[in-house]
Design a protein around this motif. Structure first.
Motif, mmCIF file in Angstrom:
data_model
loop_
_atom_site.group_PDB
_atom_site.id
_atom_site.type_symbol
_atom_site.label_atom_id
_atom_site.label_comp_id
_atom_site.label_asym_id
_atom_site.label_seq_id
_atom_site.Cartn_x
_atom_site.Cartn_y
_atom_site.Cartn_z
ATOM 1 N N ASN A 36 0.818 -1.210 0.000
ATOM 2 C CA ASN A 36 0.000 0.000 0.000
ATOM 3 C C ASN A 36 0.852 1.261 0.000
ATOM 4 O OD1 ASN A 36 -3.212 -0.371 0.549
ATOM 5 N ND2 ASN A 36 -2.052 -2.168 1.194
ATOM 6 N N GLU A 37 1.995 1.200 0.692
ATOM 7 C CA GLU A 37 2.920 2.330 0.671
ATOM 8 C C GLU A 37 3.415 2.601 -0.748
ATOM 9 O OE1 GLU A 37 7.535 2.812 0.781
ATOM 10 O OE2 GLU A 37 6.742 1.281 2.137
ATOM 11 N N GLN A 38 3.855 1.532 -1.435
ATOM 12 C CA GLN A 38 4.405 1.690 -2.779
ATOM 13 C C GLN A 38 3.345 2.164 -3.766
ATOM 14 O OE1 GLN A 38 7.742 1.204 -3.914
ATOM 15 N NE2 GLN A 38 8.030 1.436 -1.710
ATOM 16 N N ILE A 39 2.107 1.700 -3.605
ATOM 17 C CA ILE A 39 1.035 2.144 -4.498
ATOM 18 C C ILE A 39 0.715 3.620 -4.268
ATOM 19 C CG2 ILE A 39 -1.414 1.857 -5.039
ATOM 20 C CD1 ILE A 39 -1.004 -1.156 -4.408
ATOM 21 N N ALA A 40 0.685 4.026 -2.976
ATOM 22 C CA ALA A 40 0.436 5.432 -2.667
ATOM 23 C C ALA A 40 1.510 6.313 -3.297
ATOM 24 C CB ALA A 40 0.397 5.631 -1.151
ATOM 25 N N LEU A 41 2.767 5.873 -3.225
ATOM 26 C CA LEU A 41 3.864 6.627 -3.831
ATOM 27 C C LEU A 41 3.734 6.673 -5.349
ATOM 28 C CD1 LEU A 41 6.918 5.384 -1.723
ATOM 29 C CD2 LEU A 41 5.901 7.665 -1.707
ATOM 30 N N PHE A 42 3.318 5.564 -5.941
ATOM 31 C CA PHE A 42 3.155 5.495 -7.388
ATOM 32 C C PHE A 42 2.134 6.526 -7.856
ATOM 33 C CE2 PHE A 42 1.285 3.525 -11.241
ATOM 34 C CZ PHE A 42 2.428 3.414 -12.008
ATOM 35 N N ASN A 84 12.321 -2.449 6.604
ATOM 36 C CA ASN A 84 11.940 -1.766 5.363
ATOM 37 C C ASN A 84 10.482 -1.315 5.408
ATOM 38 O OD1 ASN A 84 10.244 -3.723 3.390
ATOM 39 N ND2 ASN A 84 11.664 -4.954 4.594
ATOM 40 N N HIS A 85 9.594 -2.111 6.030
ATOM 41 C CA HIS A 85 8.199 -1.695 6.176
ATOM 42 C C HIS A 85 8.092 -0.505 7.136
ATOM 43 C CE1 HIS A 85 5.700 -5.142 4.417
ATOM 44 N NE2 HIS A 85 6.962 -5.505 4.213
ATOM 45 N N VAL A 86 8.844 -0.566 8.230
ATOM 46 C CA VAL A 86 8.813 0.512 9.226
ATOM 47 C C VAL A 86 9.234 1.838 8.597
ATOM 48 C CG1 VAL A 86 9.979 1.391 11.282
ATOM 49 C CG2 VAL A 86 9.127 -0.961 11.246
ATOM 50 N N LEU A 87 10.345 1.804 7.878
ATOM 51 C CA LEU A 87 10.830 3.020 7.234
ATOM 52 C C LEU A 87 9.864 3.509 6.162
ATOM 53 C CD1 LEU A 87 14.593 2.033 6.850
ATOM 54 C CD2 LEU A 87 13.674 3.764 8.418
ATOM 55 N N GLY A 88 9.342 2.571 5.374
ATOM 56 C CA GLY A 88 8.422 2.946 4.308
ATOM 57 C C GLY A 88 7.182 3.636 4.847
ATOM 58 N N GLY A 89 6.607 3.095 5.948
ATOM 59 C CA GLY A 89 5.439 3.720 6.553
ATOM 60 C C GLY A 89 5.744 5.084 7.128
ATOM 61 N N GLU A 140 17.806 2.041 0.402
ATOM 62 C CA GLU A 140 17.007 3.018 -0.341
ATOM 63 C C GLU A 140 16.028 3.724 0.594
ATOM 64 O OE1 GLU A 140 16.966 0.784 -4.743
ATOM 65 O OE2 GLU A 140 15.162 0.820 -3.498
ATOM 66 N N ASP A 141 15.394 2.955 1.495
ATOM 67 C CA ASP A 141 14.428 3.531 2.428
ATOM 68 C C ASP A 141 15.096 4.467 3.433
ATOM 69 O OD1 ASP A 141 12.248 2.147 1.309
ATOM 70 O OD2 ASP A 141 12.726 0.364 2.467
ATOM 71 N N LEU A 142 16.272 4.098 3.931
ATOM 72 C CA LEU A 142 16.997 4.946 4.880
ATOM 73 C C LEU A 142 17.364 6.285 4.248
ATOM 74 C CD1 LEU A 142 19.308 2.259 6.510
ATOM 75 C CD2 LEU A 142 17.652 3.683 7.754
ATOM 76 N N ILE A 143 17.804 6.245 3.002
ATOM 77 C CA ILE A 143 18.155 7.480 2.294
ATOM 78 C C ILE A 143 16.936 8.387 2.155
ATOM 79 C CG2 ILE A 143 18.902 8.394 0.067
ATOM 80 C CD1 ILE A 143 20.650 5.830 -0.192
#
Length: 749
Positions: free
Chosen positions: A551-557, A617-622, A684-687
């Motif tokens: 859902n994070e990646q779709i929102a970003l898309f 990666n999920h934590v950072l993405g959210g 990538e997420d940390l950056i």
């Protein structure tokens, strides 16, 4: 790129006869014509008669460029041809016959033929439109049409008694004028008339009665080109026109083919026209034409066959005014498969890019996919959930083509072996799909290299990709394919479109938005449709569930490309998903660190109540989504939740770093740090987190930089390299000194 140049020259020589003597060579006149047929070669005995009647507009070939000389002619077809041959005036429609309606093809000509009794009807109210014309009926039609009379003694017919009394005189006259013949004395009156027999006899009758000159035409056909896999279908077929006059598309099958409906769906930036047909009674064909605002379209075809019998359907598309064409193939770049064990992905890439040059110099192109035969798999659970995927049977190349004159016909064959589903797709454009040959070849090379991460099995409901072995219901073959939300969105296509402006990638992104909308099916968030046996064994979670990363990646898309592609409300997925993350504390989907700090769980089950682990990666993405939502909408609740996550990371920063410098994959609900992390994704997420906190609160940057340095050091030590996204990101935040050593990758490992 190999080019296939296709030319057709059809000429005929008119040989004049004077006083029964053939004209001298100087009287021979050569002419050219565009008429050509795939199944009438130079050596065919009735070639000249067929071609001349076609030039006169009296008879027609089928719309797939075949005449099918051995197919029997119907009474309706015969009536139309006779009316045209005699140039009868059209008759206004009159509902005399139950089987002739205003929608009947050339109804006015059929009625004109029936008004002067050219073709006998079955009864006063039924003509017998689709009945096969018999030889005795044909004899009657010829004599009625051309008013011929007996000229010789009666010809003996051994099966004279079998001829209907109403037709006996007509049969005699037709035999005497050598329009028809007996075979060893038998006339066989009830036998059906083949198209070639009809054409030959009609031609003779026209010459005999002076309605055409009688000049002898010798047609010469040269260089009719077809692909090696192109096949002629000599038997009778059903042909239905789908749509489009400029680019006519047809559906063809030897089985019964019936149109059953049409639905139009308007997505604002695209439109779906969905056509459905029944095939062989129980099978169903669905053709979806998905057109975009740029004028291009996807054509998806799907054949669902619930029976064990083989069913074949062809999708045909014809292009006119074509002077040259070529096919650039993906298999010019072979796939190097490192694993060929059971359950390994057997799919590859599309067939290639079909390009054709029109007579005005313009270039049009079509990206052609392969066909995929599969079986639907569904596993139902007691709580009402279910998991679905497909068992792939085969990937098959289905494109064949033929060019006659300036007409290019491409054929896409859907062949069901029984109890299966067949999917095929292509993308069509009136413009080049790539800005340059270099862009096209680069994409083909990239697709071969990253074939597991590039979509090739497209359907109107989204692309299918190989599922990992830890999903169910996995078939025994291990070839389970499903719709992965991360691959439904076309991130790579979006990047390439922004960099290169190629229409093909623009179309892939447009299509992605439609697929995401269809996948969501009116729900508030995107839910998975495949069960992970890994999650099932850990937490007893089954599909459907909400995956935070998806859902994070779709929102970003949506957020990163929606404005560029004029997608309505493109910021709303960002807001909606941020709202979902904020609500997780109250719902209990968190791992508490202290009163003010927590991690949000990776997965939110729909039918079960359980708290799962939190991966870095999920934590950072959210957290990144929450920061973006705060910057975009200014709502403090998003910043408050982002701080709760960041302070949890601050407290546990040393626990997240492993002895080898890598980051642990996850923290369990029992507060244990375990698991091997992704190679590049977390960096990538940390950056991105560093970049966002730089705009909101710089006090958090040292901790994030510490994690970046540690992860990058691990990648360097293992020579795992970096992604293009990592390079660009480190450059943007001024930390290029941490760029990992090793090769650059297009996709994160």
């Amino acid at each position: 790129m190999k080019k296939f140049i296709i030319k057709l020259l059809v000429t005929f020589i008119i040989i004049f006869s004077v006083a029964g003597t053939t004209a001298s060579a100087e009287n021979i006149e050569e002419k050219s014509t565009d008429i050509g047929l795939l199944d009438i070669p130079n050596t065919y005995w009735a070639k000249n008669e067929i071609f001349q009647l076609m030039e006169l507009g009296i008879i027609e070939a089928d719309r797939d460029l075949q005449f099918r000389p051995d197919v029997v002619i119907t009474k309706g077809e015969a009536a139309i041809a006779l009316a045209k041959a005699l140039k009868l005036p059209d008759i206004p429609f009159n509902p005399i016959y139950n089987d002739i309606t205003e929608e009947t093809k050339d109804a006015s000509k059929i009625l004109a033929a029936l008004e002067i009794d050219l073709v006998p009807s079955n009864s006063e109210n039924v003509f017998g439109l689709n009945d096969k014309m018999t030889r005795e009926q044909f004899a009657y039609a010829l004599i009625q049409a051309f008013k011929l009379e007996a000229i010789n003694e009666e010809i003996v017919i051994s099966d004279q008694a079998a001829i209907n009394d109403n037709f006996k005189e007509a049969v005699q006259i037709a035999l005497q004028h050598k329009l028809l013949f007996t075979n060893n004395g038998e006339f066989k009156p009830s036998n059906s008339v083949k198209r070639v027999e009809f054409a030959s006899a009609l031609y003779k009758a026209l010459v005999l009665t002076g309605k055409i000159s009688g000049e002898e035409y010798e047609y010469k056909l040269q260089n009719i080109e077809t692909s090696k896999n192109f096949s002629i279908i000599p038997s009778e077929v059903n042909l239905i026109k789908l749509s489009f006059d400029e680019h006519p598309i047809y559906i063809r099958s030897k089985d019964e083919l019936i149109y059953t409906g049409h639905e139009r769906i308007d997505n604002g930036f695209s439109r779906d026209n969905i056509y459905t047909y029944s095939v062989a009674q129980d099978a169903k064909l669905t053709v979806t034409v998905r057109s975009f605002d740029n004028g291009d379209y996807f054509l998806f075809s799907q054949l669902v066959n619930p029976n064990s019998k083989t069913v074949i359907v062809d999708i045909l598309q014809k292009e006119n005014d074509v002077v040259d064409f070529s096919l650039a193939r993906f298999d010019n770049y072979p796939i190097k498969r490192s694993d060929t064990s059971k359950g390994t992905d057997i799919t590859s890439y599309p067939t290639g890019l079909l390009s054709y040059v029109k007579d005005d110099g313009s270039v049009e192109e079509r990206m052609v996919g392969k066909a995929y035969n599969s079986k639907q798999l569904t596993l139902d659970y007691e709580d009402g959930g279910k998991s679905t995927m497909r068992s792939l049977l085969s990937e098959t190349e289905v494109l064949s083509y033929a060019k006659i004159g300036s007409t290019l016909m491409s054929v896409y064959r859907l062949q069901s072996v029984g109890n299966d589903i067949v999917d095929h797709w292509y993308v069509d454009s009136s413009h080049p799909l790539f800005k340059s040959d270099l862009n096209r070849e680069s994409w083909m090379q990239e697709t071969a290299r990253y074939f597991k991460k590039r979509n090739n099995w497209y359907t109107a409901d989204g692309p299918y990709n190989k599922m990992v072995s830890t999903t169910e219901p996995m078939p025994e073959s291990g070839l389970g394919y499903g719709r992965s939300l991360l691959l439904v969105k076309e991130d790579r296509a979006l990047t390439l479109y922004k960099n290169q402006q190629d229409r093909y990638f623009e179309n892939l992104v447009y299509n992605s938005f439609v697929n995401l909308q269809n996948f969501k099916m009116g729900k508030e968030y995107w839910q998975t449709e495949v069960t992970s046996t890994y999650l099932k064994s850990l937490y007893n979670i089954t599909a459907p569930f909400i995956d935070t990363r998806f859902n994070e990646q779709i929102a970003l898309f949506y957020y990163n490309s929606g404005e560029l592609f004029n997608i309505p409300n493109y910021k709303e997925p960002l807001r909606n998903y941020a709202d979902l993350l904020v609500s997780r504390k109250e719902e209990g989907h968190i791992i508490q660190v202290d009163n003010n700090s927590y991690y949000i769980s990776d997965y939110f089950p729909v039918n079960q109540k359980v708290t799962t682990h939190s991966s870095m990666n999920h934590v950072l993405g959210g957290m990144n989504i929450l920061l973006m939502a705060y910057l975009e909408f200014g709502d403090e609740k998003y910043l408050e939740t982002a701080r709760a996550i960041q302070t949890a990371i601050e407290r546990d920063q040393d626990k997240w770093i492993r002895d080898n410098g890598d980051i642990w994959y996850k923290i369990s609900p029992e507060y244990e740090f375990v698991g091997d992390d992704y190679k590049h994704l977390t960096l990538e997420d940390l950056i991105q987190s560093y970049k966002l906190w730089s705009q909101v609160d710089k006090t958090y940057l040292p901790t994030i930089e510490k994690l970046i340095a540690s992860k990058a050091s691990y990648l360097s030590n293992e020579n795992l390299g970096y992604t293009t996204k990592i390079y660009n990101g480190l450059n943007d935040i001024g930390l290029l000194k941490y760029l990992p050593e090793g090769p650059e990758q297009t996709d994160a490992l």
